[in-house]
Every structure is written in structure tokens, then in C-alpha cells.
Scaffold this motif. Structure first.
Motif, PDB file in Angstrom:
ATOM      1  N   SER A 153       0.826  -1.201   0.000  1.00 53.30           N
ATOM      2  CA  SER A 153       0.000   0.000   0.000  1.00 53.30           C
ATOM      3  C   SER A 153       0.861   1.253   0.000  1.00 53.30           C
ATOM      4  CB  SER A 153      -0.905   0.021   1.239  1.00 53.30           C
ATOM      5  OG  SER A 153      -1.539   1.278   1.372  1.00 53.30           O
ATOM      6  N   PRO A 154       0.513   2.259  -0.819  1.00 52.98           N
ATOM      7  CA  PRO A 154       1.278   3.509  -0.807  1.00 52.98           C
ATOM      8  C   PRO A 154       1.062   4.324   0.465  1.00 52.98           C
ATOM      9  CG  PRO A 154      -0.598   3.712  -2.259  1.00 52.98           C
ATOM     10  CD  PRO A 154      -0.549   2.275  -1.838  1.00 52.98           C
ATOM     11  N   ARG A 155       0.047   3.972   1.244  1.00 53.99           N
ATOM     12  CA  ARG A 155      -0.217   4.661   2.509  1.00 53.99           C
ATOM     13  C   ARG A 155      -0.011   3.688   3.677  1.00 53.99           C
ATOM     14  NH1 ARG A 155      -4.200   7.363  -0.693  1.00 53.99           N
ATOM     15  NH2 ARG A 155      -4.018   9.639  -0.477  1.00 53.99           N
ATOM     16  N   PHE A 156       0.627   4.179   4.719  1.00 53.62           N
ATOM     17  CA  PHE A 156       0.843   3.357   5.899  1.00 53.62           C
ATOM     18  C   PHE A 156      -0.493   3.117   6.598  1.00 53.62           C
ATOM     19  CE2 PHE A 156       4.888   5.694   5.360  1.00 53.62           C
ATOM     20  CZ  PHE A 156       5.651   4.609   4.983  1.00 53.62           C
ATOM     21  N   GLY A 157      -0.758   1.853   6.912  1.00 51.40           N
ATOM     22  CA  GLY A 157      -2.042   1.485   7.487  1.00 51.40           C
ATOM     23  C   GLY A 157      -3.056   1.081   6.446  1.00 51.40           C
ATOM     24  N   ALA A 183      -8.203   2.954   7.257  1.00 53.88           N
ATOM     25  CA  ALA A 183      -7.426   3.104   8.487  1.00 53.88           C
ATOM     26  C   ALA A 183      -6.038   3.658   8.217  1.00 53.88           C
ATOM     27  CB  ALA A 183      -7.326   1.745   9.203  1.00 53.88           C
ATOM     28  N   ALA A 184      -5.835   4.177   7.030  1.00 55.94           N
ATOM     29  CA  ALA A 184      -4.489   4.597   6.630  1.00 55.94           C
ATOM     30  C   ALA A 184      -4.185   6.035   7.058  1.00 55.94           C
ATOM     31  CB  ALA A 184      -4.347   4.490   5.110  1.00 55.94           C
ATOM     32  N   THR A 216       2.428   5.504  10.595  1.00 56.87           N
ATOM     33  CA  THR A 216       3.759   5.461   9.980  1.00 56.87           C
ATOM     34  C   THR A 216       4.712   4.665  10.858  1.00 56.87           C
ATOM     35  OG1 THR A 216       3.367   7.645   9.033  1.00 56.87           O
ATOM     36  CG2 THR A 216       5.645   6.847   9.061  1.00 56.87           C
ATOM     37  N   PRO A 217       5.295   3.582  10.346  1.00 59.76           N
ATOM     38  CA  PRO A 217       6.166   2.741  11.181  1.00 59.76           C
ATOM     39  C   PRO A 217       7.511   3.414  11.445  1.00 59.76           C
ATOM     40  CG  PRO A 217       6.044   1.858   8.955  1.00 59.76           C
ATOM     41  CD  PRO A 217       5.098   3.018   9.004  1.00 59.76           C
ATOM     42  N   VAL A 218       7.917   3.439  12.708  1.00 57.42           N
ATOM     43  CA  VAL A 218       9.186   4.049  13.095  1.00 57.42           C
ATOM     44  C   VAL A 218      10.034   3.029  13.831  1.00 57.42           C
ATOM     45  CG1 VAL A 218       8.253   6.386  13.204  1.00 57.42           C
ATOM     46  CG2 VAL A 218       8.183   4.943  15.252  1.00 57.42           C
ATOM     47  N   TRP A 219      11.345   3.290  13.813  1.00 54.04           N
ATOM     48  CA  TRP A 219      12.268   2.348  14.461  1.00 54.04           C
ATOM     49  C   TRP A 219      13.579   3.049  14.759  1.00 54.04           C
ATOM     50  CZ3 TRP A 219      11.721  -1.374  17.465  1.00 54.04           C
ATOM     51  CH2 TRP A 219      12.725  -2.315  17.725  1.00 54.04           C
ATOM     52  N   PHE A 220      14.487   2.311  15.363  1.00 54.75           N
ATOM     53  CA  PHE A 220      15.796   2.814  15.714  1.00 54.75           C
ATOM     54  C   PHE A 220      16.562   3.217  14.447  1.00 54.75           C
ATOM     55  CE2 PHE A 220      14.220   0.627  19.204  1.00 54.75           C
ATOM     56  CZ  PHE A 220      15.032   0.703  20.321  1.00 54.75           C
ATOM     57  N   LEU A 267       5.443  13.531   3.953  1.00 56.27           N
ATOM     58  CA  LEU A 267       4.193  12.925   3.504  1.00 56.27           C
ATOM     59  C   LEU A 267       3.298  13.983   2.883  1.00 56.27           C
ATOM     60  CD1 LEU A 267       3.280  10.722   6.632  1.00 56.27           C
ATOM     61  CD2 LEU A 267       4.749  10.132   4.699  1.00 56.27           C
ATOM     62  N   LYS A 268       2.620  13.608   1.839  1.00 54.23           N
ATOM     63  CA  LYS A 268       1.570  14.437   1.249  1.00 54.23           C
ATOM     64  C   LYS A 268       0.311  13.590   1.167  1.00 54.23           C
ATOM     65  CE  LYS A 268       0.331  17.387  -2.673  1.00 54.23           C
ATOM     66  NZ  LYS A 268      -0.084  18.478  -1.778  1.00 54.23           N
ATOM     67  N   ASP A 269      -0.681  13.952   1.956  1.00 51.61           N
ATOM     68  CA  ASP A 269      -1.920  13.161   2.055  1.00 51.61           C
ATOM     69  C   ASP A 269      -1.614  11.719   2.437  1.00 51.61           C
ATOM     70  OD1 ASP A 269      -3.340  15.432   1.263  1.00 51.61           O
ATOM     71  OD2 ASP A 269      -3.111  14.921  -0.861  1.00 51.61           O
ATOM     72  N   GLY A 270      -0.580  11.538   3.249  1.00 45.04           N
ATOM     73  CA  GLY A 270      -0.239  10.216   3.756  1.00 45.04           C
ATOM     74  C   GLY A 270       0.697   9.417   2.879  1.00 45.04           C
ATOM     75  N   VAL A 271       1.066   9.938   1.703  1.00 44.98           N
ATOM     76  CA  VAL A 271       1.940   9.228   0.776  1.00 44.98           C
ATOM     77  C   VAL A 271       3.340   9.837   0.845  1.00 44.98           C
ATOM     78  CG1 VAL A 271       2.347   8.592  -1.634  1.00 44.98           C
ATOM     79  CG2 VAL A 271       0.009   8.654  -0.726  1.00 44.98           C
ATOM     80  N   VAL A 272       4.363   8.988   0.942  1.00 44.61           N
ATOM     81  CA  VAL A 272       5.739   9.468   0.985  1.00 44.61           C
ATOM     82  C   VAL A 272       6.087  10.126  -0.346  1.00 44.61           C
ATOM     83  CG1 VAL A 272       8.155   8.791   1.210  1.00 44.61           C
ATOM     84  CG2 VAL A 272       6.434   7.726   2.665  1.00 44.61           C
TER      85      VAL A 272
END
Length: 727
Positions: free
Chosen positions: A240-244, A296-297, A511-515, A649-654
Motif C-alpha cells: 500500500s502507498p499509505r501506511f495502514g 485506516a491509513a 507510519t512505522p518508526v524504528w531505531f 508525507l503528502k496526504d499520507g503518501v511518501v
């Protein structure tokens, strides 16, 4: 059209026999035990289903062959940091081995033999310091005992040098190869005698250099992308181009017409295209017709997220904070003259040169994985869960990786799990999953977007009297999130404050985040070091002298030593040519104190850095050459992010898809880096990440000295353009 699949059932531990046994990895030999201690029990479960071990007589980390070659087994991930050289040097030093006949091999994932295999937190050298020195010292003792018996000589008269044992009294000598059979029958000592630092002949010298430079230079080094197995398929996944976002339905008709495409099917993360080669997989994926469910994105843009973070920090939301630092009464009112500081940091991609990739094959209960795994122990568990087998039946062959910076150490093991889900559908044929650069840049697991807001009331002496600090960021971890505020929480700059009120706000987002390399320090160093420079200006004090006073009040002796050496090495206070300025930053991360001075000027409204002087206190410097290399790499990585790095992000898309939109530091932008190491006899501390945090504030402080203008956001904007509301 094909519908999205329902979720599948869970892992059934009862399917295979649990082997409740294991081994200790503390000395030179593997010793059996009953799994009664919690850690031992975890180890037994992790290796449940694995074949019994056949350990080397010298323990799991050391092998000596009949031709005299010493092989050190590296349980850590080699992702470009050169850690294998330092690890091998610790063994070779205590063993008194011939360094020219020492080689390193990478371990498979095996908790029972090696303990936890998690390369993180700049902890490889520090974490292996005792284990590997003891392994080398124990093996040395076994060779000495063998020689003493052969020559009927007292062990006190024997010396070892370059893999040769000699008797000072008789003049007799024998190599490790000649003594190997007899040495293997000796009992290793429980507590072998270790050298004192002043006796080191290898550790701390320039002889400790990388042992993988030649294969990397000639192209013989094998990475996951290079792996070719008989019958192997190649796979790519449309996500999916949008997270979620979730898969609603897809049409594979056109994709299946592509020559070489073998199969197309839905998996939990999207639609997998399996083909005979990479080109066919890519063309097949491009031909898919997909509808995504974005109910849900994430649909917000970066400027909206920045505003929300600022509102949260100001208390204008329902996000409840958690205190991370409290001194005195946090409800104490601040005076009207309190200085206010605000900083915005964007999402950042890891962007390693080797994109995520993995090779997997499932054969009944057995799972074979080939990948540059940063956390094999976690990956074994995740793989077993997906393949419905036992962790001990998962064989992970760990290859060197072309970078990671945290991306290959995600707890979800996302791309590895994708590969296994695909391998479950290939009837035993191995499959290689490939992420393109676009997949990597747009695919998530970023350094979080972060906002800092601080209020500092200054006392009559010019030092902080009260300090309130709010940090807003998505949580990195599901249990405890001290990582986000590391570098603020323990700051020596609070030493003079009678009130410290630190609060962390953790809004949730898809948006998934990590170390990301240096984790919380990647932004907290910028905030604390830039605030201190501004406080020094308000007090009319030199930034170095201001720091010195605060360090003395905080009893931060290591920082004082680094600061004094940094001033001397960088020529602090000496005049520079017109248009140039120096900026300083001193920060501690992963047990290591690093000070950096950057020489900066503005070119076309943007900062240009020509020279960075770095001073580091990392305890015993096992490999000075690699410490200098890590400092250079850290400066380059941190400067790349500070000058250019931003995922928006623009409208949820990277918006960024490749290095044209997410540029890395160019060769002409890389400054000369001088590294100076503080001599120490303390235990080694981390070096993989501590070079990153100080560079952005050092540049910001140089710009402050040059223009009088503070930096309120990264990446650095053009100084001839107005600031905007967003990033």
C-alpha cells in the motif's frame, strides 16, 4: 478480482519436541546445564528442535586448524562497521596468535552456542570484551600446558608469540599446529589469566585493520543480492502507498502474461509476484491492478503533523505525557525572562546501500534463511512463528550486509517474514525477495518525526536555574521509551537547575518508526548542544568556557577531558579566514564521549563544512584505525541527514522515492575529519554510532557564530530563504 486473505493461525509449539538443554558460553568450552535459570530456559526454547552441538574443543568462538590458522567466529552482524577486526584482535591478543594467520567467519543464528545475537546499540566490542578475551586466554593456557607436558618444563618458563610456544630455559619451541592434538586434550582453566592493558602487543595498534577489504575491493564478498541457488525464484511485493492501508482486491491477469512470472498471490503485506528472475518480477508487479482500502491509513501531510506535534508540546491536545526527568517542584512558575527554544525534526530513512533482501527455503519442518540479519535471535523466533515450526529448526546463515543503520534490526522482521510467507507457496523452491530502492525509501521504519520545546530560566550567574523540556515523538518500542529522551534525561547541563521538568508525549500514528543510527541521540544532541551555545551567548561567555563551567558543576570529568583536548586540537579561539566560523558540540552516547568542532561557511545560502576535528573517549581503543573510520562514517551520515535528510508525507503518501528526492552527502560535501583518541585503560565502549550526534549541532553552532541566527529545524534550510511553518 482476488480478495485479500484472512489472517492465519498461530504457532503450535507442541508440534515438535522441546529439547530442554543447552550450553554456557562463558569460558573456552561449551558446558552442558539443566535449563532452570530463566535465561537458560529461553535459550532452550529458542534452540528447541535444533541438532545437538558438536563444539570445538576451544569453545564456540575459536577454531584452530591443523595448518595453524586461527579462526574467530563472529556472532555479530558485519554491516560495514568493520567490527570483525576488533573482535578477532581481542582473541588474538590473549592467545598471542600470529595476526597474519587469523581469519574471521560469520556465525549462523544459534542461541545455544553464542547466546543472544543482536547487533545493536554500538555494543559488539563492549559486549564481547570479556567473552572473547577469555576464549583466547583459555586456549593459550591449553597450548602452554601441552608444551609443558611435552618438554617436562615448568609453565612459568614458557612464552607464546605469534602462534609459537617457546621454552626460555631449553630453547625448544613448537607452533600451535604442532601442539594442536595435545592441546585439545587439556582442560581449559575456569578463570584464565588475562593480560593487563600495558602488556598489549596487538590491541590498540594500527596492525588491527579490516580483514575484508580485499574481497570487498575485488567483488568476491558475497551479499544476499549475490546468492544464487539451484531452482531459485525471485519475488517482489506490491504494498500500500499509505501506511495502514490494506489490500481490498487485485487483478493478476496482466501480470501472469509476463514471460517468467510464475505465480501471483496475496500475503499479509500486499501482493507477491514470483518469477524466474528479477526483471520478470518487476514487470509483473508493475502490471498488477490493485485496489487499496485506506479507511485506516495515514492521510495527513507533514505540515499537519508538524503543527500537531507543536500543539501537543504546548499542552493543546489530549495526549498525556510521561515524566522522564523531575527535579524540584515541576509546577514552579517560570519568570517572564525565561528563554524558549523549539526544534522540529523530520522522519528520516535509513537508506542503506543494500536494500532489504532475503533468501528463504522451507522444507517440511526445516527453514533455511540467508540474509544480512542484524538480529538473528529475533529473526529465528519470527521465522518459526510464520513457518509453524520450532526456532531450532530455523537455520539463519548470516551474511555481511551493505549497511543497515537499524533497518535490518526491526523486531517485526518485516522483509524476512515477507520472504517466508512467499516461500510457503513455492513448493520447496528457494526464493529471493528483493526490495527496490523505491520500496526501501517509501516502505517505512523511519527515525520518528520529533518536536522539542524547552523553556530555560537563567540565573544571575548566567547558568540555567529552571529547565522545562517537552519532547513529542511516536514511541519506538512497546515497553519503555527512554530511547527517545536519551541524551536529554542524563544531561550535565541540568546541573545548576533547581527545577527540571522533563515530559515525553507519544502520539500514535500508522507510519512505522524504528531505531535509526544513534537513536534518540540523533536529535537530542542537536537540541541540548545548540541550546547551550545560545545560553552561552546570552551570558556573554565563550561556548567552550561555558561548557567547562557546567561540566565542572556536574562533575562530568570525561567530558572535561574531551573538551580540553578538543579545544587544543581544533585551535579553538584562533582566528579563521573571513566568512568561516567554528562550532562545537560535546555529547555522550553508548558510553562514549565525542567532541567535534566543525569549520563552516555559507555557500549559496547553505552551510559548507570543510573540516571536522573529533576527540573521542571510548575506553580502550581496540582498533584505532576502525575508530577513525567510524568517526568519519558517523560524520558523513549525520551531516548527510543534517544537510538533506527529510521524509515528507503528502496526504499520507511518501513524497521521496529515490536518491533524487532523498539525497545523500556527495563526495564534494564531505569534510576532512581528524580523529584524536583519549588514551584509556577503561573497558571499551561503543563506536558505531557516537560519531553521528555531535555533527549537526557543531554545524548549527558554527552558523550561530557566523550569522547570529539559531537553527530551529533540520535539515538546514538556505539562510537566504525565510523559515516556513512546516519542515
Amino acid at each position: 478480482m482476488n480478495e485479500a486473505p484472512a489472517s492465519r493461525g498461530g504457532f503450535q509449539m507442541s508440534r515438535r519436541r522441546l529439547i530442554l538443554g543447552g550450553s554456557l558460553v562463558g569460558g573456552a568450552l561449551i558446558v552442558g546445564y539443566a535449563a532452570t535459570h530463566p535465561v537458560e530456559t529461553i535459550g532452550a526454547v529458542l534452540q528447541a528442535g535444533a541438532d545437538d552441538l558438536e563444539p570445538s574443543v576451544f569453545g564456540p568462538f575459536l577454531r584452530i586448524s591443523a595448518d595453524g590458522w586461527v579462526t574467530v567466529v563472529n556472532k555479530h552482524q558485519e554491516m560495514g562497521q568493520g567490527v570483525h577486526a576488533g573482535l578477532a584482535a581481542m582473541v588474538a591478543e590473549e592467545l598471542d596468535a600470529d595476526w597474519d594467520r587469523v581469519r574471521v567467519v560469520d556465525a549462523h543464528g544459534n542461541f545455544r552456542a553464542y547466546g543472544p545475537q543482536l547487533t545493536a546499540g554500538s555494543g559488539s566490542i563492549a559486549g564481547a570484551w570479556d567473552t572473547l578475551r577469555n576464549a583466547g586466554a583459555a586456549a593459550r593456557a591449553m597450548f602452554v600446558a601441552a608444551a609443558a607436558k611435552r618438554w617436562d618444563a615448568p609453565e612459568e618458563s614458557l612464552v607464546v608469540l605469534d602462534s609459537v610456544v617457546s621454552d626460555l630455559n631449553s630453547g625448544m619451541s613448537a607452533s600451535f599446529a604442532e601442539l594442536l592434538e595435545e592441546a585439545s586434550r587439556q582442560t581449559p582453566p575456569d578463570a584464565p589469566e588475562l593480560k593487563r592493558p600495558e602488556a598489549y602487543q596487538l590491541i590498540g595498534t594500527d596492525r588491527v585493520r579490516r580483514k575484508d577489504s580485499l574481497p570487498k575491493s575485488t567483488g568476491r564478498q558475497v551479499y544476499t543480492q549475490d546468492v544464487q541457488l539451484p531452482g531459485m525464484l525471485t519475488a517482489m511485493v506490491a504494498r500500500s502507498p499509505r501506511f495502514g492501508g490494506a489490500l481490498a482486491r487485485f487483478d493478476a491477469a496482466e501480470a501472469l502474461k509476463i514471460a517468467g512470472v510464475v505465480d501471483v498471490f496475496a500475503i499479509e503485506s500486499g501482493v507477491a509476484v514470483v518469477a524466474e528472475n528479477t526483471f520478470a518480477a518487476k514487470l509483473g508487479r508493475d502490471a498488477l491492478k490493485i485496489e487499496w482500502d485506506d479507511s485506516a491509513a495515514e492521510k495527513r501531510s507533514s505540515d499537519e503533523l508538524v503543527r500537531e506535534h507543536r500543539e501537543i508540546a504546548a499542552g493543546l491536545s489530549d495526549v498525556k505525557p510521561a515524566a522522564f526527568q523531575t527535579v524540584g517542584d515541576p509546577e514552579t512558575a517560570f519568570g517572564q525572562g525565561a528563554a524558549e527554544f523549539a526544534f522540529d525534526f523530520p522522519y528520516l530513512a535509513h537508506a542503506p546501500m543494500e536494500t532489504p533482501d532475503c533468501v528463504a527455503r522451507i522444507d517440511g519442518w526445516s527453514v533455511e534463511i540467508i540474509s544480512g540479519s542484524q538480529m538473528p535471535t529475533i529473526d529465528q523466533v519470527q521465522a518459526a512463528r510464520v513457518a509453524l515450526t520450532l526456532p531450532g529448526k530455523v537455520d539463519i546463515k548470516v551474511l555481511p550486509a551493505g549497511g543497515s543503520f537499524g533497518r535490518r534490526g526491526v523486531l517485526s522482521a518485516d522483509y524476512l517474514i515477507e520472504c517466508l510467507r512467499i516461500a510457503k507457496r513455492t513448493n520447496g523452491r528457494p526464493v529471493k525477495l528483493i526490495w527496490t530502492r523505491e520500496d526501501d525509501i517509501t516502505g517505512g521504519y523511519y527515525r520518528p518525526m520529533v518536536h522539542h520545546r524547552a523553556w530555560v530560566e537563567i540565573g544571575a550567574d548566567g547558568f540555567p536555574a529552571r529547565w522545562r523540556h517537552h519532547v513529542v515523538a511516536q514511541p519506538l518500542f512497546f515497553i519503555g521509551n527512554d530511547f527517545t529522551v536519551e541524551g536529554v534525561r542524563e544531561s550535565p547541563y541540568f546541573a545548576t537547575a533547581s527545577v527540571v521538568d522533563g515530559k515525553l508525549f507519544e502520539p500514535s500514528a500508522p507510519t512505522p518508526v524504528w531505531f535509526w543510527r544513534s537513536v534518540g541521540h540523533s536529535h537530542t544532541a542537536m537540541v541540548m548542544e545548540h541550546i547551550v551555545d545560545q545560553l552561552a551567548r546570552r551570558a556573554g561567555r565563550d561556548p567552550a568556557e561555558y561548557r567547562r563551567a557546567l561540566y565542572e558543576k556536574a562533575n562530568a570529568s570525561r567530558r572535561l577531558v574531551v573538551l580540553n583536548e578538543l579545544r587544543r586540537r581544533a585551535g579553538w579561539g584562533e582566528p579563521l579566514e573571513a566568512g568561516w566560523a567554528r562550532g562545537m558540540a560535546v555529547h555522550e552516547s553508548f558510553g562514549t564521549v565525542v567532541g567535534q568542532v566543525a569549520e563552516v561557511r555559507l555557500e549559496g545560502g547553505r552551510p559548507s563544512v570543510r573540516r571536522v576535528v573529533a576527540v573521542v573517549d571510548c575506553g580502550i581503543a581496540v582498533s584505532p584505525d576502525q575508530i577513525a573510520a567510524q568517526m568519519e562514517g558517523g560524520v558523513g551520515y549525520g551531516l548527510s541527514a543534517a544537510l538533506h535528510g527529510a521524509i515528507t508525507l503528502k496526504d499520507g503518501v511518501v513524497e521521496q522515492t529515490n536518491f533524487d528526492g532523498y539525497p545523500l552527502l556527495r563526495m564534494n560535501e564531505m569534510p576532512a575529519v581528524e580523529t584524536h583518541i583519549i588514551r584509556s585503560t577503561a573497558r571499551p565502549t561503543g563506536m558505531g554510532e557516537p560519531g553521528v550526534p555531535p555533527i549537526a549541532p557543531a554545524v548549527a553552532n558554527a552558523l550561530l557564530a557566523l550569522t547570529g541566527e539559531a537553527t530551529a529545524a533540520l535539515p538546514f534550510r538556505r539562510r537566504d530563504q525565510p523559515a516556513t511553518a512546516g519542515l
